[in-house]
Design a protein around this motif. Structure first.
Motif, PDB file in Angstrom:
ATOM      1  N   ILE A   1      49.853  47.616  33.395  1.00 25.12           N
ATOM      2  CA  ILE A   1      50.345  48.875  33.961  1.00 25.12           C
ATOM      3  C   ILE A   1      49.584  49.210  35.235  1.00 25.12           C
ATOM      4  CG2 ILE A   1      51.115  49.885  31.784  1.00 25.12           C
ATOM      5  CD1 ILE A   1      48.414  51.397  31.690  1.00 25.12           C
ATOM      6  N   ASP A   2      50.222  50.014  36.066  1.00 23.51           N
ATOM      7  CA  ASP A   2      49.574  50.572  37.240  1.00 23.51           C
ATOM      8  C   ASP A   2      49.209  52.025  36.929  1.00 23.51           C
ATOM      9  OD1 ASP A   2      50.125  48.170  38.434  1.00 23.51           O
ATOM     10  OD2 ASP A   2      51.851  48.903  39.576  1.00 23.51           O
ATOM     11  N   VAL A   3      48.000  52.404  37.279  1.00 22.59           N
ATOM     12  CA  VAL A   3      47.516  53.764  37.017  1.00 22.59           C
ATOM     13  C   VAL A   3      47.006  54.354  38.325  1.00 22.59           C
ATOM     14  CG1 VAL A   3      45.834  55.167  35.733  1.00 22.59           C
ATOM     15  CG2 VAL A   3      46.901  53.181  34.642  1.00 22.59           C
ATOM     16  N   PRO A   4      47.391  55.580  38.637  1.00 22.93           N
ATOM     17  CA  PRO A   4      46.904  56.193  39.882  1.00 22.93           C
ATOM     18  C   PRO A   4      45.374  56.156  39.967  1.00 22.93           C
ATOM     19  CG  PRO A   4      48.626  57.539  38.908  1.00 22.93           C
ATOM     20  CD  PRO A   4      48.321  56.469  37.913  1.00 22.93           C
TER      21      PRO A   4
ATOM     22  N   ALA B   1      49.351  50.788  27.971  1.00 22.49           N
ATOM     23  CA  ALA B   1      49.442  49.388  28.407  1.00 22.49           C
ATOM     24  C   ALA B   1      50.337  48.549  27.498  1.00 22.49           C
ATOM     25  CB  ALA B   1      48.048  48.765  28.470  1.00 22.49           C
ATOM     26  N   GLY B   2      50.827  49.155  26.423  1.00 22.61           N
ATOM     27  CA  GLY B   2      51.728  48.438  25.526  1.00 22.61           C
ATOM     28  C   GLY B   2      51.040  47.592  24.482  1.00 22.61           C
ATOM     29  N   LEU B   3      49.722  47.708  24.367  1.00 25.13           N
ATOM     30  CA  LEU B   3      48.997  46.922  23.375  1.00 25.13           C
ATOM     31  C   LEU B   3      49.043  47.570  21.994  1.00 25.13           C
ATOM     32  CD1 LEU B   3      45.876  45.869  25.481  1.00 25.13           C
ATOM     33  CD2 LEU B   3      47.832  44.452  24.823  1.00 25.13           C
ATOM     34  N   CYS B   4      49.384  48.835  21.923  1.00 23.49           N
ATOM     35  CA  CYS B   4      49.540  49.557  20.658  1.00 23.49           C
ATOM     36  C   CYS B   4      50.820  50.395  20.733  1.00 23.49           C
ATOM     37  CB  CYS B   4      48.340  50.463  20.371  1.00 23.49           C
ATOM     38  SG  CYS B   4      46.774  49.573  20.171  1.00 23.49           S
ATOM     39  N   SER B   5      51.534  50.463  19.633  1.00 23.28           N
ATOM     40  CA  SER B   5      52.820  51.164  19.633  1.00 23.28           C
ATOM     41  C   SER B   5      52.665  52.680  19.616  1.00 23.28           C
ATOM     42  CB  SER B   5      53.651  50.718  18.429  1.00 23.28           C
ATOM     43  OG  SER B   5      52.972  51.008  17.219  1.00 23.28           O
TER      44      SER B   5
ATOM     45  N   LYS C   1      40.621  44.680  32.486  1.00 20.53           N
ATOM     46  CA  LYS C   1      41.217  43.899  31.398  1.00 20.53           C
ATOM     47  C   LYS C   1      41.074  44.665  30.087  1.00 20.53           C
ATOM     48  CE  LYS C   1      40.665  39.446  28.968  1.00 20.53           C
ATOM     49  NZ  LYS C   1      39.849  38.219  28.921  1.00 20.53           N
ATOM     50  N   LEU C   2      42.214  44.911  29.430  1.00 18.20           N
ATOM     51  CA  LEU C   2      42.230  45.529  28.110  1.00 18.20           C
ATOM     52  C   LEU C   2      42.660  44.492  27.085  1.00 18.20           C
ATOM     53  CD1 LEU C   2      43.996  48.970  28.754  1.00 18.20           C
ATOM     54  CD2 LEU C   2      41.546  48.556  28.486  1.00 18.20           C
TER      55      LEU C   2
ATOM     56  N   ARG D   1      46.508  44.045  31.807  1.00 20.13           N
ATOM     57  CA  ARG D   1      45.670  44.423  32.934  1.00 20.13           C
ATOM     58  C   ARG D   1      46.025  45.828  33.389  1.00 20.13           C
ATOM     59  NH1 ARG D   1      49.152  45.953  36.163  1.00 20.13           N
ATOM     60  NH2 ARG D   1      50.817  44.649  36.951  1.00 20.13           N
ATOM     61  N   VAL D   2      45.042  46.534  33.887  1.00 18.53           N
ATOM     62  CA  VAL D   2      45.239  47.858  34.462  1.00 18.53           C
ATOM     63  C   VAL D   2      44.903  47.768  35.952  1.00 18.53           C
ATOM     64  CG1 VAL D   2      44.478  50.258  34.465  1.00 18.53           C
ATOM     65  CG2 VAL D   2      44.643  48.994  32.302  1.00 18.53           C
TER      66      VAL D   2
END
Length: 417
Positions: free
Chosen positions: A339-342, A359-363, A403-404, A413-414
């Protein structure tokens, strides 16, 4: 079963594609004569096919490589009914617009696997709505209804499963097997198609089509099914904890597709290499004998080959490089899903559980909290000790990314923007 004479059936048998055949000797003779047109049907219930459909796609690909003509039947008509095979409840009724959109997405998948055109071995793609939509129902029933026994239909697994569990089976769905049989007859009449391919759950439907061709037109037709695959752990092929493994890159990135195959169980690698790659069998036999750390290199070969077929060699190479950087290097790749984060938000800091969820790693945020409490959440490969820990610009690595990780195999990645 004795060794087939035709190269096509020898390949299918050696690679594990054959489960049942209505007349293997007759089909082998026909294939040996050099003329064979075969089809498999795909209903348009989603915008993409998934890994569970890949066996049938590969059978059509081997058919074309052997010099025969494959037909891809899009179920624009039968999707309006819904196949009850293997289903415990009725499918959702889709609108015409939804079916058309799903069909467009599915067509993109086949462009990678088959060569389409007007030549004698070029694949055809047809839509059964072309002949099912104009049917006049009463004349249709009068002409074809007498050829189907309700007693036999009730005994078929697709119907019996629902009835035994006292689950509803609509009259609409009950018609599905009649329409699928009629599809085979129409394709035989229009294109001289003589073989229907499908998963083992389609056996009853396929036999109905073979028999309808014999009774109505005195045609000799054939049916061939492949085993429905489960992994060595018993999981249905194509399903993961995160959902279906889609073949369309818009629904699942080439990297995540590559990663699915890289994470295959050791016991499945040889079988998957036979079914889902075109590596020579002697090379596969060599690879599946490898043990220890070498099996991981074999899994990378599997992932490279399967991803190359589905998404192209360049996407496969990029996915492999992303995985190498993520798992074997100390950094994180720009190509990793994320994801992109400001930048302003990261400057203030975002709670770790929130970022793992986004980031989609957890629902859900609750799942992210539980992951961190269990020691499974990481930032830049360091365990996150507190769910409320703030992830900030200070966590940026040399690549300008964060890195998450959720466990050892799922990463994102963020990127500050």
């Amino acid at each position: 079963m004795q060794q087939p004479k035709s190269e096509f059936l020898r390949v299918l048998t050696a690679r594990g594609y054959v489960h049942q055949c209505t007349d293997m000797d007759g089909l082998d003779r026909l294939a040996s004569d050099g003329t064979l047109i075969a089809y498999e049907g795909f209903d348009c219930t989603a915008p993409s096919l998934h890994v569970g459909n890949l066996v049938g796609i590969m059978v059509l690909r081997h058919l074309q490589r052997a010099g025969y003509r494959p037909i891809v039947l899009m179920g624009g008509g039968t999707t309006k009914v819904g196949d009850p095979s293997g289903k415990e409840e009725s499918r959702q009724i889709l609108s015409e617009a939804e079916i058309a959109a799903n069909m467009a997405g599915i067509k993109q998948v086949f462009a990678r696997f088959l060569e389409f055109g007007d030549g004698p071995t070029d694949a055809l793609m047809v839509n059964n709505a072309d002949w099912l939509d104009p049917l006049e129902y009463i004349p249709f029933l009068r002409e074809f209804g007498p050829h189907f026994s309700v007693n036999r239909m009730l005994a078929m697994d697709s119907v019996k499963l629902r009835l035994d569990r006292q689950q509803p089976l609509s009259f609409l769905e009950f018609n599905y097997m009649v329409l699928q049989a009629y599809d085979f007859l129409e394709l035989a009449r229009r294109y001289d198609c003589v073989l229907q391919i499908g998963g083992s759950d389609q056996w009853g439907n396929i036999v109905n089509g073979v028999e309808l061709g014999r009774r109505v037109d005195n045609r000799t037709l054939y049916g061939l099914t492949s085993p429905l695959l489960t992994t060595s752990s018993g999981t249905k092929m194509g399903k993961t904890a995160d959902g279906a493994v889609w073949l369309n890159e818009r629904m699942l990135s080439a990297y995540d597709y590559w990663q699915f195959w890289r994470n295959a169980d050791d016991a499945d690698v040889g079988r998957f290499l036979r079914l889902f790659t075109e590596l020579p069998l002697d090379e596969i036999e060599r690879l599946e004998r490898l043990q220890g750390d070498e099996i991981n290199e074999t899994k990378k070969i599997l992932a490279n080959e399967v991803t190359s077929l589905c998404h192209g060699p360049e996407a496969s190479q990029m996915a492999a490089e992303t995985a190498r950087n993520t798992f074997e290097g100390s950094g994180v790749s720009e190509n990793l899903q994320g994801i992109d984060v400001p930048r302003a938000e990261l400057n203030e800091g975002v709670a770790a559980f929130e970022l793992l969820h986004r980031a989609g790693l957890c629902s859900s945020r609750g799942e992210a909290r539980r992951l961190i409490k269990g020691g499974g959440g990481r930032v830049n490969d360091i365990v996150i000790g507190d769910e409320a820990q703030l992830i900030t610009l200070d966590h940026l690595g040399a690549e300008g990314l964060i890195k998450l990780s959720a466990g050892k195999k799922r990463h994102a990645r963020v990127k500050p923007t």
